[in-house]
Design a protein around this motif. Structure first.
Motif, PDB file in Angstrom:
ATOM      1  N   PHE A   1      32.281  42.602  30.089  1.00 33.39           N
ATOM      2  CA  PHE A   1      32.269  41.144  30.200  1.00 33.39           C
ATOM      3  C   PHE A   1      31.426  40.491  29.120  1.00 33.39           C
ATOM      4  O   PHE A   1      30.978  39.363  29.257  1.00 33.39           O
ATOM      5  CB  PHE A   1      31.806  40.738  31.602  1.00 33.39           C
ATOM      6  N   SER A   2      31.216  41.213  28.011  1.00 39.29           N
ATOM      7  CA  SER A   2      30.601  40.651  26.805  1.00 39.29           C
ATOM      8  C   SER A   2      30.915  41.614  25.665  1.00 39.29           C
ATOM      9  O   SER A   2      31.253  42.785  25.893  1.00 39.29           O
ATOM     10  CB  SER A   2      29.085  40.500  26.958  1.00 39.29           C
TER      11      SER A   2
ATOM     12  N   GLN B   1      38.239  33.482  32.017  1.00 33.66           N
ATOM     13  CA  GLN B   1      38.761  34.288  30.916  1.00 33.66           C
ATOM     14  C   GLN B   1      38.858  35.765  31.291  1.00 33.66           C
ATOM     15  O   GLN B   1      39.270  36.584  30.478  1.00 33.66           O
ATOM     16  CB  GLN B   1      37.882  34.109  29.680  1.00 33.66           C
ATOM     17  N   ASN B   2      38.484  36.125  32.510  1.00 35.88           N
ATOM     18  CA  ASN B   2      38.746  37.478  33.025  1.00 35.88           C
ATOM     19  C   ASN B   2      40.219  37.599  33.386  1.00 35.88           C
ATOM     20  O   ASN B   2      40.926  36.596  33.534  1.00 35.88           O
ATOM     21  CB  ASN B   2      37.935  37.752  34.282  1.00 35.88           C
TER      22      ASN B   2
ATOM     23  N   TYR C   1      42.028  53.018  37.835  1.00 32.20           N
ATOM     24  CA  TYR C   1      40.918  52.401  37.110  1.00 32.20           C
ATOM     25  C   TYR C   1      41.018  50.874  37.118  1.00 32.20           C
ATOM     26  O   TYR C   1      40.256  50.194  36.429  1.00 32.20           O
ATOM     27  CB  TYR C   1      40.900  52.887  35.658  1.00 32.20           C
ATOM     28  N   ALA C   2      41.961  50.306  37.866  1.00 33.63           N
ATOM     29  CA  ALA C   2      42.281  48.879  37.789  1.00 33.63           C
ATOM     30  C   ALA C   2      41.175  47.994  38.355  1.00 33.63           C
ATOM     31  O   ALA C   2      40.348  48.425  39.158  1.00 33.63           O
ATOM     32  CB  ALA C   2      43.589  48.614  38.528  1.00 33.63           C
ATOM     33  N   GLY C   3      41.218  46.718  37.949  1.00 32.85           N
ATOM     34  CA  GLY C   3      40.280  45.735  38.477  1.00 32.85           C
ATOM     35  C   GLY C   3      40.069  44.595  37.493  1.00 32.85           C
ATOM     36  O   GLY C   3      40.786  44.464  36.502  1.00 32.85           O
ATOM     37  N   ARG C   4      39.091  43.761  37.771  1.00 40.40           N
ATOM     38  CA  ARG C   4      38.777  42.642  36.884  1.00 40.40           C
ATOM     39  C   ARG C   4      38.220  43.166  35.563  1.00 40.40           C
ATOM     40  O   ARG C   4      37.429  44.112  35.537  1.00 40.40           O
ATOM     41  CB  ARG C   4      37.756  41.709  37.524  1.00 40.40           C
ATOM     42  N   ASP C   5      38.621  42.493  34.455  1.00 39.65           N
ATOM     43  CA  ASP C   5      38.182  42.971  33.150  1.00 39.65           C
ATOM     44  C   ASP C   5      38.443  41.906  32.088  1.00 39.65           C
ATOM     45  O   ASP C   5      39.038  40.862  32.360  1.00 39.65           O
ATOM     46  CB  ASP C   5      38.922  44.270  32.789  1.00 39.65           C
TER      47      ASP C   5
END
Length: 348
Positions: free
Chosen positions: A147-148, A214-215, A242-246
């Motif tokens: 996230f950066s 923007q995720n 491995y899925a999820g917010r990114d």
């Protein structure tokens, strides 16, 4: 799905577990099961039942790996299925205690890189956009979510550092050590310097957090290596452990850097443009998509070399891929080929 592999189909305990899951799903009890080849980290079985085949997936667990593979895949597929997205298997039942999931069986075969068309790439883009239609659920961060810009760099840095100490029992480990020290580490140093320079030119602060809007919801490890195509040309996407917010930049970079069914870099910019329009990406997100491609070529080189790490060896042993020495030699060749792509021009 994949071709069956010879296994002990009379494993009573495993079949009994499958029968408990099918009962939970309200489906007829399976009468037999067959191990499917191709599972890299998990064990996948085809179940034979009166109303058609199903899939039982047993997820790898290890005290050294904290990933909740079942939880990530189950949450992502359940979200997609609830939105009417049918380009994924149907989730039927799961057993968190035993780290197992029951899914619909998908008829189809793997695509080859030579078969890829612009239509297949568009189908992948449409899948990502459909999964991200608002409102989105609050899924957990994906595996190695970033996230950066600093987190992207640190993630690759950790993977490169891990390869400094390889398992001496793995075949071809001496050649792997030479590749890491003579090629991988110097190339990563140059790529990292390029990212820092590019970020400065774009006015991007390394530690600036990516805003929530923007995720995206990312399948992670996304590409045609995790897809099947049927006789009618319909694509089904698989393997969301491995899925999820990114960060969308990670999704884009993984899509073009996965080595099994390479996607031409000539469509890299088109992919970014379509996601920019569909997800409402801002200028900083677009810049990250462009800046991070080579970083993820390095990361995928590290992933290819995972077999030379102790944990990688344990995972492969669980999946039972066999032909260990041959596989390690092949992974070395793939890693060398992946490194050669660093700095490749992605303009059409």
């Amino acid at each position: 799905m994949n071709a069956p592999e010879a296994v002990n189909e009379t494993d009573a305990a495993l079949l009994a577990h499958a029968q408990r899951l099918t009962a939970q799903a309200g489906r007829p009890a399976p009468k037999a099961l067959t191990r499917l080849a191709g599972g890299r980290n998990n064990q996948v079985y085809r179940l034979e039942a009166d109303d058609g085949p199903l899939v039982l997936k047993r997820y790898f667990t290890d005290a050294r790996d904290s990933r909740d593979r079942l939880g990530a895949e189950w949450s992502f597929i359940s979200h997609a299925w609830s939105r009417g997205i049918r380009a994924v298997p149907e989730p039927l039942a799961c057993d968190r205690a035993e780290q197992a999931g029951l899914y619909s069986f998908i008829e189809g075969r793997k695509l080859t890189a030579a078969e890829l068309t612009p239509g297949h790439v568009e189908a992948a883009i449409e899948f990502v956009l459909a999964v991200n239609a608002r409102p989105r659920p609050a899924l957990a961060p994906g595996s190695e979510a970033c996230f950066s810009l600093a987190e992207h760099i640190a993630t690759v840095e950790r993977r490169v550092a891990r390869l400094a100490t390889l398992d001496s029992e793995v075949p071809h480990v001496a050649e792997a050590r030479q590749l890491v020290s003579a090629q991988l580490q110097p190339t990563w140093a140059a790529v990292k310097a390029g990212i820092l320079s590019g970020a400065s030119a774009e006015g991007l602060a390394l530690d600036a957090a990516i805003s929530a809007d923007q995720n995206c919801l990312s399948p992670s490890d996304f590409g045609f290596h995790n897809a099947l195509i049927d006789d009618a040309g319909k694509l089904t996407f698989l393997d969301f452990e491995y899925a999820g917010r990114d960060d969308p930049a990670k999704l884009v970079s993984d899509f073009f850097c996965q080595p099994e069914v390479p996607v031409p870099l000539a469509v890299h910019e088109h992919f970014i443009e379509r996601l920019t329009q569909g997800l409402g990406l801002d200028a900083a997100s677009v810049a990250r998509c462009r800046l991070l491609l080579d970083a993820y070529q390095i990361k995928w080189t590290c992933i290819i070399l995972n077999d030379f790490l102790p944990l990688g060896a344990a995972r492969r042993a669980f999946a039972d891929t066999g032909a260990w020495a041959e596989r390690c030699a092949a992974q070395l060749a793939k890693a060398e080929a992946k490194l050669e792509l660093v700095g490749a021009d992605d303009t059409p």
